[in-house]
Design a protein around this motif. Structure first.
Motif, PDB file in Angstrom:
ATOM      1  N   ASN A  12       0.838  -1.207   0.000  1.00  0.00           N
ATOM      2  CA  ASN A  12       0.000   0.000   0.000  1.00  0.00           C
ATOM      3  C   ASN A  12       0.866   1.247   0.000  1.00  0.00           C
ATOM      4  OD1 ASN A  12      -2.486  -1.105  -0.105  1.00  0.00           O
ATOM      5  ND2 ASN A  12      -2.772  -1.176   2.116  1.00  0.00           N
ATOM      6  N   ALA A  13       1.893   1.252   0.855  1.00  0.00           N
ATOM      7  CA  ALA A  13       2.786   2.406   0.929  1.00  0.00           C
ATOM      8  C   ALA A  13       3.458   2.627  -0.423  1.00  0.00           C
ATOM      9  CB  ALA A  13       3.835   2.192   2.014  1.00  0.00           C
ATOM     10  N   LEU A  14       3.864   1.527  -1.053  1.00  0.00           N
ATOM     11  CA  LEU A  14       4.539   1.618  -2.343  1.00  0.00           C
ATOM     12  C   LEU A  14       3.605   2.216  -3.403  1.00  0.00           C
ATOM     13  CD1 LEU A  14       7.183   0.864  -3.761  1.00  0.00           C
ATOM     14  CD2 LEU A  14       6.202  -1.365  -4.277  1.00  0.00           C
ATOM     15  N   ILE A  15       2.359   1.676  -3.476  1.00  0.00           N
ATOM     16  CA  ILE A  15       1.415   2.162  -4.487  1.00  0.00           C
ATOM     17  C   ILE A  15       1.086   3.635  -4.269  1.00  0.00           C
ATOM     18  CG2 ILE A  15      -0.963   1.964  -5.343  1.00  0.00           C
ATOM     19  CD1 ILE A  15      -0.809  -1.010  -4.735  1.00  0.00           C
ATOM     20  N   PHE A  16       0.823   3.993  -2.988  1.00  0.00           N
ATOM     21  CA  PHE A  16       0.371   5.356  -2.730  1.00  0.00           C
ATOM     22  C   PHE A  16       1.488   6.395  -2.767  1.00  0.00           C
ATOM     23  CE2 PHE A  16      -3.427   3.146  -1.201  1.00  0.00           C
ATOM     24  CZ  PHE A  16      -4.361   3.863  -1.933  1.00  0.00           C
ATOM     25  N   THR A  17       2.746   5.961  -2.885  1.00  0.00           N
ATOM     26  CA  THR A  17       3.803   6.944  -3.130  1.00  0.00           C
ATOM     27  C   THR A  17       4.241   6.901  -4.587  1.00  0.00           C
ATOM     28  OG1 THR A  17       5.343   5.344  -2.193  1.00  0.00           O
ATOM     29  CG2 THR A  17       4.774   7.192  -0.826  1.00  0.00           C
ATOM     30  N   LEU A  18       4.500   5.698  -5.104  1.00  0.00           N
ATOM     31  CA  LEU A  18       5.059   5.589  -6.458  1.00  0.00           C
ATOM     32  C   LEU A  18       4.128   6.190  -7.521  1.00  0.00           C
ATOM     33  CD1 LEU A  18       7.425   4.538  -8.128  1.00  0.00           C
ATOM     34  CD2 LEU A  18       6.217   2.383  -8.380  1.00  0.00           C
ATOM     35  N   ILE A  19       2.835   5.837  -7.458  1.00  0.00           N
ATOM     36  CA  ILE A  19       1.945   6.284  -8.532  1.00  0.00           C
ATOM     37  C   ILE A  19       1.735   7.801  -8.543  1.00  0.00           C
ATOM     38  CG2 ILE A  19      -0.436   6.114  -9.384  1.00  0.00           C
ATOM     39  CD1 ILE A  19      -0.137   3.104  -8.939  1.00  0.00           C
ATOM     40  N   PRO A  20       1.413   8.431  -7.400  1.00  0.00           N
ATOM     41  CA  PRO A  20       1.291   9.896  -7.462  1.00  0.00           C
ATOM     42  C   PRO A  20       2.600  10.587  -7.834  1.00  0.00           C
ATOM     43  CG  PRO A  20       0.684   9.091  -5.274  1.00  0.00           C
ATOM     44  CD  PRO A  20       0.996   7.900  -6.098  1.00  0.00           C
ATOM     45  N   ILE A  21       3.730  10.059  -7.378  1.00  0.00           N
ATOM     46  CA  ILE A  21       5.002  10.686  -7.740  1.00  0.00           C
ATOM     47  C   ILE A  21       5.220  10.549  -9.243  1.00  0.00           C
ATOM     48  CG2 ILE A  21       7.518  10.550  -7.500  1.00  0.00           C
ATOM     49  CD1 ILE A  21       7.146   9.850  -4.591  1.00  0.00           C
ATOM     50  N   PHE A  22       4.858   9.393  -9.791  1.00  0.00           N
ATOM     51  CA  PHE A  22       5.036   9.161 -11.225  1.00  0.00           C
ATOM     52  C   PHE A  22       4.208  10.153 -12.047  1.00  0.00           C
ATOM     53  CE2 PHE A  22       4.723   6.749 -15.207  1.00  0.00           C
ATOM     54  CZ  PHE A  22       6.059   6.480 -15.379  1.00  0.00           C
ATOM     55  N   GLY A  23       3.026  10.497 -11.541  1.00  0.00           N
ATOM     56  CA  GLY A  23       2.182  11.455 -12.263  1.00  0.00           C
ATOM     57  C   GLY A  23       2.322  12.870 -11.743  1.00  0.00           C
ATOM     58  N   ALA A  24       3.383  13.163 -11.008  1.00  0.00           N
ATOM     59  CA  ALA A  24       3.535  14.476 -10.372  1.00  0.00           C
ATOM     60  C   ALA A  24       3.509  15.599 -11.396  1.00  0.00           C
ATOM     61  CB  ALA A  24       4.837  14.534  -9.586  1.00  0.00           C
ATOM     62  N   TYR A  25       2.879  16.697 -11.008  1.00  0.00           N
ATOM     63  CA  TYR A  25       2.806  17.848 -11.910  1.00  0.00           C
ATOM     64  C   TYR A  25       3.221  19.123 -11.179  1.00  0.00           C
ATOM     65  CZ  TYR A  25       0.706  21.731 -14.333  1.00  0.00           C
ATOM     66  OH  TYR A  25       0.509  22.934 -14.927  1.00  0.00           O
ATOM     67  N   THR A  26       2.621  19.364 -10.010  1.00  0.00           N
ATOM     68  CA  THR A  26       2.845  20.614  -9.298  1.00  0.00           C
ATOM     69  C   THR A  26       4.293  20.797  -8.862  1.00  0.00           C
ATOM     70  OG1 THR A  26       0.740  20.003  -8.316  1.00  0.00           O
ATOM     71  CG2 THR A  26       1.704  22.073  -7.613  1.00  0.00           C
ATOM     72  N   VAL A  27       4.873  19.759  -8.280  1.00  0.00           N
ATOM     73  CA  VAL A  27       6.226  19.895  -7.735  1.00  0.00           C
ATOM     74  C   VAL A  27       7.261  20.217  -8.819  1.00  0.00           C
ATOM     75  CG1 VAL A  27       8.069  18.689  -6.496  1.00  0.00           C
ATOM     76  CG2 VAL A  27       5.715  18.525  -5.690  1.00  0.00           C
ATOM     77  N   PRO A  28       7.341  19.424  -9.922  1.00  0.00           N
ATOM     78  CA  PRO A  28       8.307  19.808 -10.953  1.00  0.00           C
ATOM     79  C   PRO A  28       7.987  21.171 -11.568  1.00  0.00           C
ATOM     80  CG  PRO A  28       7.038  17.880 -11.647  1.00  0.00           C
ATOM     81  CD  PRO A  28       6.725  18.113 -10.216  1.00  0.00           C
ATOM     82  N   LEU A  29       6.698  21.549 -11.590  1.00  0.00           N
ATOM     83  CA  LEU A  29       6.336  22.852 -12.154  1.00  0.00           C
ATOM     84  C   LEU A  29       6.883  23.986 -11.289  1.00  0.00           C
ATOM     85  CD1 LEU A  29       4.515  24.372 -14.286  1.00  0.00           C
ATOM     86  CD2 LEU A  29       2.786  24.433 -12.495  1.00  0.00           C
ATOM     87  N   LEU A  30       6.762  23.849  -9.970  1.00  0.00           N
ATOM     88  CA  LEU A  30       7.096  24.973  -9.092  1.00  0.00           C
ATOM     89  C   LEU A  30       8.537  24.960  -8.594  1.00  0.00           C
ATOM     90  CD1 LEU A  30       3.779  25.278  -7.073  1.00  0.00           C
ATOM     91  CD2 LEU A  30       4.638  26.851  -8.791  1.00  0.00           C
ATOM     92  N   VAL A  31       9.128  23.795  -8.371  1.00  0.00           N
ATOM     93  CA  VAL A  31      10.518  23.799  -7.882  1.00  0.00           C
ATOM     94  C   VAL A  31      11.478  23.145  -8.875  1.00  0.00           C
ATOM     95  CG1 VAL A  31       9.827  23.817  -5.449  1.00  0.00           C
ATOM     96  CG2 VAL A  31      10.354  21.657  -6.557  1.00  0.00           C
ATOM     97  N   GLY A  32      10.975  22.741 -10.052  1.00  0.00           N
ATOM     98  CA  GLY A  32      11.844  22.125 -11.039  1.00  0.00           C
ATOM     99  C   GLY A  32      12.305  23.132 -12.072  1.00  0.00           C
ATOM    100  N   GLY A  33      13.287  22.726 -12.869  1.00  0.00           N
ATOM    101  CA  GLY A  33      13.782  23.601 -13.930  1.00  0.00           C
ATOM    102  C   GLY A  33      13.685  22.883 -15.266  1.00  0.00           C
ATOM    103  N   MET A  34      14.417  23.401 -16.258  1.00  0.00           N
ATOM    104  CA  MET A  34      14.409  22.805 -17.589  1.00  0.00           C
ATOM    105  C   MET A  34      14.826  21.335 -17.550  1.00  0.00           C
ATOM    106  SD  MET A  34      13.530  24.963 -19.899  1.00  0.00           S
ATOM    107  CE  MET A  34      14.349  24.605 -21.468  1.00  0.00           C
ATOM    108  N   GLY A  35      15.802  21.026 -16.719  1.00  0.00           N
ATOM    109  CA  GLY A  35      16.346  19.671 -16.693  1.00  0.00           C
ATOM    110  C   GLY A  35      15.589  18.734 -15.769  1.00  0.00           C
ATOM    111  N   SER A  36      14.455  19.162 -15.256  1.00  0.00           N
ATOM    112  CA  SER A  36      13.738  18.271 -14.339  1.00  0.00           C
ATOM    113  C   SER A  36      12.247  18.213 -14.614  1.00  0.00           C
ATOM    114  CB  SER A  36      14.003  18.687 -12.890  1.00  0.00           C
ATOM    115  OG  SER A  36      13.807  20.064 -12.736  1.00  0.00           O
ATOM    116  N   THR A  37      11.844  18.469 -15.885  1.00  0.00           N
ATOM    117  CA  THR A  37      10.423  18.310 -16.212  1.00  0.00           C
ATOM    118  C   THR A  37      10.066  16.832 -16.192  1.00  0.00           C
ATOM    119  OG1 THR A  37      11.163  18.561 -18.473  1.00  0.00           O
ATOM    120  CG2 THR A  37       9.839  20.344 -17.580  1.00  0.00           C
ATOM    121  N   MET A  38       8.810  16.542 -15.859  1.00  0.00           N
ATOM    122  CA  MET A  38       8.356  15.157 -15.803  1.00  0.00           C
ATOM    123  C   MET A  38       7.193  14.970 -16.778  1.00  0.00           C
ATOM    124  SD  MET A  38       8.712  14.572 -11.686  1.00  0.00           S
ATOM    125  CE  MET A  38       8.149  12.871 -11.650  1.00  0.00           C
ATOM    126  N   VAL A  39       6.742  13.717 -16.939  1.00  0.00           N
ATOM    127  CA  VAL A  39       5.696  13.417 -17.921  1.00  0.00           C
ATOM    128  C   VAL A  39       4.439  14.265 -17.691  1.00  0.00           C
ATOM    129  CG1 VAL A  39       4.163  11.623 -18.807  1.00  0.00           C
ATOM    130  CG2 VAL A  39       6.536  11.088 -18.343  1.00  0.00           C
TER     131      VAL A  39
END
Lengths: 266, 288
Positions: free
Chosen positions: B211-238
């Motif tokens: 459960n811990a694995l699913i509820f961290t891995l999947i939202p992190i995999f689809g992350a949008y806000t964090v790379p948008l606000l604290v990421g740069g050109m070299g850290s955009t995600m899907v």
């Protein structure tokens, strides 16, 4: 019998880890709270002041409008999700019928899909049917992502419900309506209430999905915070942070008895 | 137990159909639409042309996109691993403590605090004029600010911060339900302390771990806000690419194709984890 694991050791590797985890979780929040009382704009301490609080309460009209929108959406979508989820969990737990598996799967899927996908698919759907983005589209999307949680929480409460009570009510001549209102709903009410509260907090909190399906004039609180961060950070957000942190503390404190069952359902 | 097991019952539909219609309209149909759109041609001003095409899927094979997909996998695996490594000892300590409610309270407060506020708090700490750099310069440890934000480091750090409670809560629940006398038994039989935890406790808390694995891995995999606000050109995600395809390039088929792939990966991940052993039956029972 002496237990190896019950020894009271205040200093152990795991306690140290817990300490650092809590420090890590709270450090950023504490910094924001401290700097909300800073008189300067920058992250350099320039003296105590309540300026940002004054600005928050007197000259942030957009923020209060956004909060109001958030509250309306949270209440309406949580009520809808709780009613639909409760009814469906009764139907799905107690009956066998065609489409039962489909409804269950389609309800649970949004829980495991990334928010971006739900947001984008709804945006494309609303644009395809020419539905203008605004409060209604936000309400529809929030109800949808709340449904798996209300359905799950009420269903697990129904598992503990003793079905023979219903048979007893029937034998005593109660009709379906009376059975529901007088027997079933009162006994699963704690589940319904926790489903409703869970839905409320998730709706107030949501940023990603709302970001896609909101239109002009339907800014919610997270969207407001987002645009303040994106377009010139103002320390007013620090002041707002303290209020939101206090709010989540107050909610957690009110439900302190249920935190364990919340952890189990999360 | 089950009422009117095999008979078709009007009441069954009366109770279940409202939700069934709702999820069909606002979830199943939108997902079906993006599935169809991913096989169509891009319209001139957004939207789609109704001609079948695999152009969107071919476009994903563009090296620029493949790099982002690889980076998303890489970030998700590292951030999830850190979350799990930190949360195991922490939830163990919580479960063993006499102050469980207090610790749960402390874990849940940041979890319930608006996620944007939490990201914003990190921006204050990490940015070039942020608190950490200011303090380090004042103390004379560094003369130039260290670039700590808008890179891979800040994205992973903030993702770990955001999703740590998602790992701690299920692990805590699982460890709390574990019968600790089993560990004593293992030690009485001559097992070492760490070996007892690994051999006796780990198998027992496996479902909490998944459960811990699913509820961290999947939202992190689809992350949008964090790379948008604290990421740069070299850290955009899907997640960021999907949104850019909708909002900037207005390429709906490509955004749809990316969403379909992200959905498939998430679902395969969940299936694989649930498929391990009898967890599957347990889950089916819980769901139906």
């Amino acid at each position: 019998m002496r237990s190896y694991y019950k020894e009271k050791r205040s200093f152990s590797f795991s306690n140290l880890c817990l300490f650092f985890v809590l420090l890590f979780l709270f450090l950023p929040l504490i910094v924001v709270i401290v700097y909300s009382f800073n008189s300067g704009r920058a992250m350099v301490w320039q003296g105590f002041s309540l300026n940002w609080y004054r600005e928050l309460f007197t000259s942030s009209v957009g923020l209060w409008k956004a909060l109001w929108n958030s509250i309306i959406i949270a209440i309406t979508s949580s009520i809808t999700a709780t009613i639909l989820g409760t009814a469906a969990s009764i139907g799905i737990k107690w009956y066998r019928f065609k489409g039962r598996t489909y409804i269950t799967v389609a309800t649970y899927l949004p829980m495991i899909l990334p928010d971006v996908i739900i947001g984008i698919s709804m945006l494309i759907f609303f644009s395809s049917v020419n539905l203008p983005l605004g409060m209604f589209t936000i309400y529809a999307s929030h109800t949808t992502f709340n449904l798996p949680f209300t359905f799950l929480l009420v269903s697990s409460r129904l598992d503990e419900f003793d079905y023979s009570t219903i048979e007893a009510a029937r034998d005593l001549g109660a009709r379906e309506y009376d059975t529901m209102v007088r027997v079933v709903i009162p006994s699963i009410f704690p589940g319904i209430l926790s489903a409703f509260l869970m839905a409320l907090t998730m709706s107030i909190e949501d940023f990603v999905i709302t970001f896609f399906v909101s239109g002009p004039g339907s800014t919610t609180l997270p969207l407001y915070v987002y645009s303040s961060i994106r377009y010139g950070v103002s320390p007013v957000i620090n002041a707002l942070s303290l209020i939101l942190i206090l709010l989540s503390m107050a909610i957690a404190f009110t439900f302190r008895r249920f935190l364990k069952s919340f952890a189990a359902s999360a | 137990m089950k009422r009117d097991k095999k008979r078709i019952n009007v009441r069954a539909y009366l109770y279940s159909l409202p939700m069934g219609i709702w999820v069909t309209l606002f979830f199943a149909i939108p997902i079906a639409i993006i599935l169809i759109y991913s096989f169509l041609e891009k319209g001139l001003y957004g939207g789609v042309e109704w001609r079948a095409s695999l152009a969107a899927y071919k476009a994903i094979l563009n090296p620029n996109f493949l790099i982002v997909i690889w980076r998303t996998v890489y970030i998700s695996v590292i951030a999830t691993a850190i979350c799990l490594l930190l949360s195991f000892p922490a939830s163990y300590a919580m479960a063993r403590s006499r102050h469980q409610t207090l610790f749960l309270f402390l874990i849940i407060i940041p979890f319930w605090t608006n996620s944007l506020i939490r990201v914003y708090a990190w921006i204050n700490l990490l940015s070039t004029e942020g608190l950490i750099n200011n303090v380090l310069i004042k103390l004379g440890i560094i003369s130039e600010p260290i670039p700590m934000i808008y890179n891979l480091f800040s994205v992973i750090l903030v993702l770990v911060y955001m999703y740590l409670p998602f790992a701690i809560l299920p692990l805590f629940t699982a460890i709390d339900r574990f019968d600790f006398s089993l560990l004593d038994a293992a030690r009485d039989l001559g097992c070492g302390r760490l070996r007892a935890i690994i051999l006796v406790m780990f198998p027992a808390i496996r479902s909490g771990f998944f459960n811990a694995l699913i509820f961290t891995l999947i939202p992190i995999f689809g992350a949008y806000t964090v790379p948008l606000l604290v990421g740069g050109m070299g850290s955009t995600m899907v997640g960021n690419i999907i949104v850019d395809q909708v909002q900037k390039t207005r390429n709906w088929p490509l955004a749809s194709a990316f969403s379909v792939i992200l959905t498939l990966i998430s679902m395969i991940g969940v299936m694989a984890m649930l498929g391990s052993g009898k967890k599957k039956e347990e889950m089916n029972e819980k769901l139906l």
